[in-house]
Design a protein around this motif. Sequence first.
Motif, PDB file in Angstrom:
ATOM      1  N   ILE A  76      40.845  45.376  44.601  1.00 24.40           N
ATOM      2  CA  ILE A  76      40.713  44.655  43.359  1.00 24.40           C
ATOM      3  C   ILE A  76      39.933  43.323  43.915  1.00 24.40           C
ATOM      4  O   ILE A  76      40.471  42.615  44.558  1.00 24.40           O
ATOM      5  N   HIS A  77      38.705  42.990  43.290  1.00 23.79           N
ATOM      6  CA  HIS A  77      37.807  42.081  43.878  1.00 23.79           C
ATOM      7  C   HIS A  77      38.007  40.727  42.667  1.00 23.79           C
ATOM      8  O   HIS A  77      38.128  39.495  43.189  1.00 23.79           O
ATOM      9  N   HIS A  78      37.510  41.001  41.367  1.00 17.97           N
ATOM     10  CA  HIS A  78      37.675  40.120  40.626  1.00 17.97           C
ATOM     11  C   HIS A  78      37.891  40.648  39.105  1.00 17.97           C
ATOM     12  O   HIS A  78      37.649  41.810  39.005  1.00 17.97           O
ATOM     13  N   LEU A  79      38.263  39.726  38.033  1.00 12.17           N
ATOM     14  CA  LEU A  79      38.112  39.856  36.765  1.00 12.17           C
ATOM     15  C   LEU A  79      37.065  39.273  35.871  1.00 12.17           C
ATOM     16  O   LEU A  79      36.670  38.156  36.237  1.00 12.17           O
ATOM     17  N   CYS A  80      36.674  39.875  35.101  1.00 11.07           N
ATOM     18  CA  CYS A  80      35.509  39.274  34.253  1.00 11.07           C
ATOM     19  C   CYS A  80      35.963  38.981  32.925  1.00 11.07           C
ATOM     20  O   CYS A  80      36.377  40.067  32.091  1.00 11.07           O
ATOM     21  N   LEU A  81      36.035  38.097  32.298  1.00  8.21           N
ATOM     22  CA  LEU A  81      36.262  37.521  30.883  1.00  8.21           C
ATOM     23  C   LEU A  81      35.078  37.269  30.305  1.00  8.21           C
ATOM     24  O   LEU A  81      34.176  36.462  30.448  1.00  8.21           O
ATOM     25  N   GLU A  82      35.041  37.713  28.823  1.00  2.00           N
ATOM     26  CA  GLU A  82      33.770  37.340  28.138  1.00  2.00           C
ATOM     27  C   GLU A  82      34.284  36.150  27.350  1.00  2.00           C
ATOM     28  O   GLU A  82      35.440  36.161  26.806  1.00  2.00           O
ATOM     29  N   VAL A  83      33.389  35.164  27.443  1.00  2.00           N
ATOM     30  CA  VAL A  83      33.569  33.788  26.790  1.00  2.00           C
ATOM     31  C   VAL A  83      32.291  33.626  25.486  1.00  2.00           C
ATOM     32  O   VAL A  83      31.027  34.233  25.865  1.00  2.00           O
ATOM     33  N   GLU A  84      32.540  33.135  24.552  1.00  4.32           N
ATOM     34  CA  GLU A  84      31.686  32.718  23.577  1.00  4.32           C
ATOM     35  C   GLU A  84      30.550  31.671  24.088  1.00  4.32           C
ATOM     36  O   GLU A  84      29.390  31.967  23.896  1.00  4.32           O
ATOM     37  N   ASP A  85      30.778  30.687  24.776  1.00  2.00           N
ATOM     38  CA  ASP A  85      29.930  29.776  25.413  1.00  2.00           C
ATOM     39  C   ASP A  85      30.402  29.460  26.677  1.00  2.00           C
ATOM     40  O   ASP A  85      31.353  28.838  27.108  1.00  2.00           O
ATOM     41  N   ILE A  86      29.381  29.830  27.686  1.00  2.00           N
ATOM     42  CA  ILE A  86      29.712  29.829  29.042  1.00  2.00           C
ATOM     43  C   ILE A  86      29.859  28.256  29.558  1.00  2.00           C
ATOM     44  O   ILE A  86      30.536  27.895  30.465  1.00  2.00           O
ATOM     45  N   ALA A  87      28.911  27.640  28.957  1.00  2.00           N
ATOM     46  CA  ALA A  87      28.696  25.952  29.329  1.00  2.00           C
ATOM     47  C   ALA A  87      30.216  25.435  29.035  1.00  2.00           C
ATOM     48  O   ALA A  87      30.676  24.541  29.558  1.00  2.00           O
ATOM     49  N   LYS A 113      23.300  38.811  31.461  1.00  2.00           N
ATOM     50  CA  LYS A 113      23.882  37.664  30.877  1.00  2.00           C
ATOM     51  C   LYS A 113      24.368  36.564  31.751  1.00  2.00           C
ATOM     52  O   LYS A 113      24.530  36.890  32.718  1.00  2.00           O
ATOM     53  N   PRO A 114      24.320  35.322  31.289  1.00  2.00           N
ATOM     54  CA  PRO A 114      24.651  34.152  32.201  1.00  2.00           C
ATOM     55  C   PRO A 114      26.251  34.437  32.650  1.00  2.00           C
ATOM     56  O   PRO A 114      27.193  34.841  31.826  1.00  2.00           O
ATOM     57  N   VAL A 115      26.411  34.227  34.070  1.00  3.27           N
ATOM     58  CA  VAL A 115      27.832  34.360  34.745  1.00  3.27           C
ATOM     59  C   VAL A 115      28.103  33.156  35.586  1.00  3.27           C
ATOM     60  O   VAL A 115      27.230  32.710  36.260  1.00  3.27           O
ATOM     61  N   ILE A 116      29.276  32.955  35.670  1.00  4.70           N
ATOM     62  CA  ILE A 116      29.751  31.813  36.727  1.00  4.70           C
ATOM     63  C   ILE A 116      31.149  32.392  37.333  1.00  4.70           C
ATOM     64  O   ILE A 116      31.971  33.204  36.509  1.00  4.70           O
ATOM     65  N   PHE A 117      31.508  31.869  38.404  1.00  2.00           N
ATOM     66  CA  PHE A 117      32.888  32.317  39.060  1.00  2.00           C
ATOM     67  C   PHE A 117      33.738  31.134  39.360  1.00  2.00           C
ATOM     68  O   PHE A 117      33.131  30.247  39.616  1.00  2.00           O
ATOM     69  N   VAL A 118      35.140  31.254  39.214  1.00  3.86           N
ATOM     70  CA  VAL A 118      35.964  30.242  39.344  1.00  3.86           C
ATOM     71  C   VAL A 118      36.861  30.541  40.550  1.00  3.86           C
ATOM     72  O   VAL A 118      37.219  31.823  40.849  1.00  3.86           O
ATOM     73  N   HIS A 119      37.008  29.646  41.445  1.00 10.13           N
ATOM     74  CA  HIS A 119      37.528  29.785  42.758  1.00 10.13           C
ATOM     75  C   HIS A 119      39.090  30.288  42.456  1.00 10.13           C
ATOM     76  O   HIS A 119      39.656  29.849  41.623  1.00 10.13           O
ATOM     77  N   PRO A 120      39.434  31.485  43.289  1.00  9.67           N
ATOM     78  CA  PRO A 120      40.883  32.087  43.159  1.00  9.67           C
ATOM     79  C   PRO A 120      41.873  30.956  43.365  1.00  9.67           C
ATOM     80  O   PRO A 120      42.976  31.274  42.491  1.00  9.67           O
ATOM     81  N   LYS A 121      41.735  29.958  43.901  1.00  9.44           N
ATOM     82  CA  LYS A 121      42.882  29.154  44.403  1.00  9.44           C
ATOM     83  C   LYS A 121      43.279  28.342  43.211  1.00  9.44           C
ATOM     84  O   LYS A 121      44.059  27.709  43.038  1.00  9.44           O
ATOM     85  N   ASP A 122      42.217  28.154  42.224  1.00 13.37           N
ATOM     86  CA  ASP A 122      42.283  27.345  41.043  1.00 13.37           C
ATOM     87  C   ASP A 122      42.560  28.252  39.717  1.00 13.37           C
ATOM     88  O   ASP A 122      42.713  27.887  38.747  1.00 13.37           O
ATOM     89  N   GLN A 124      45.278  30.915  39.439  1.00 12.28           N
ATOM     90  CA  GLN A 124      46.529  32.058  39.829  1.00 12.28           C
ATOM     91  C   GLN A 124      46.173  33.090  40.889  1.00 12.28           C
ATOM     92  O   GLN A 124      46.739  34.296  40.890  1.00 12.28           O
ATOM     93  N   GLY A 125      45.426  32.858  41.955  1.00 13.89           N
ATOM     94  CA  GLY A 125      45.139  33.565  42.996  1.00 13.89           C
ATOM     95  C   GLY A 125      43.950  34.511  42.774  1.00 13.89           C
ATOM     96  O   GLY A 125      43.622  35.516  43.663  1.00 13.89           O
ATOM     97  N   ALA A 126      43.430  34.662  41.582  1.00 17.93           N
ATOM     98  CA  ALA A 126      42.467  35.527  40.934  1.00 17.93           C
ATOM     99  C   ALA A 126      41.127  35.202  40.932  1.00 17.93           C
ATOM    100  O   ALA A 126      40.942  34.219  40.405  1.00 17.93           O
ATOM    101  N   LEU A 127      40.097  35.719  41.606  1.00 17.49           N
ATOM    102  CA  LEU A 127      38.619  35.423  41.461  1.00 17.49           C
ATOM    103  C   LEU A 127      38.379  35.691  40.043  1.00 17.49           C
ATOM    104  O   LEU A 127      38.524  37.161  39.730  1.00 17.49           O
ATOM    105  N   VAL A 128      37.956  34.915  39.032  1.00 14.37           N
ATOM    106  CA  VAL A 128      37.537  35.183  37.823  1.00 14.37           C
ATOM    107  C   VAL A 128      36.160  34.869  37.505  1.00 14.37           C
ATOM    108  O   VAL A 128      35.881  33.658  37.978  1.00 14.37           O
ATOM    109  N   GLU A 129      35.691  35.844  36.835  1.00 15.52           N
ATOM    110  CA  GLU A 129      34.180  35.621  36.583  1.00 15.52           C
ATOM    111  C   GLU A 129      34.131  35.567  34.931  1.00 15.52           C
ATOM    112  O   GLU A 129      35.078  36.221  34.479  1.00 15.52           O
TER     113      GLU A 129
END
Length: 133
Positions: A76-87, A113-122, A124-129
């Motif tokens: 498992i590499h990352h989880l991708c969560l849909e958000v209404e407004d990426i900004a 569609k626009p995507v961003i990634f959040v550092h896994p250390k920030d 819960q240890g998971a890379l989140v898109e």
Amino acid sequence: MITGLNHVAIAVPDLEKAAAPYRALGAQVSAPQDLAEHGVTVVFVTLPNTKIELLAPFGEASPIAGFLEKNPAGGIHHLCLEVEDIAAAAGTVTSLGARLLGDGRPKTGAHGKPVIFVHPKDFQGALVEFEQG
């Protein structure tokens, strides 16, 4: 702000081999798509309630190559969560102290569609898109 789970991404050394069990179980598997900007080739396994993204390295600078060196069978590499407004999502997580990867600006993802990634250390240890819905 989060509207759903878009996909769970699994890094794999061989896309065709990884996709075979999903096909055998009757899931719809997309054609491979090269995403040079992200350094990956992906296929999506479509399920009734979400998707599984299988990703393999594309190009010499692929971030997935390093992951597979540490995890040769994949994982498992990352989880991708849909958000209404990426900004707004980016602003919220950075205000809580999370770091965005890269230059912090959204890039175009596999779904166009626009995507961003959040550092896994920030996170819960998971890379989140985050992907704008």
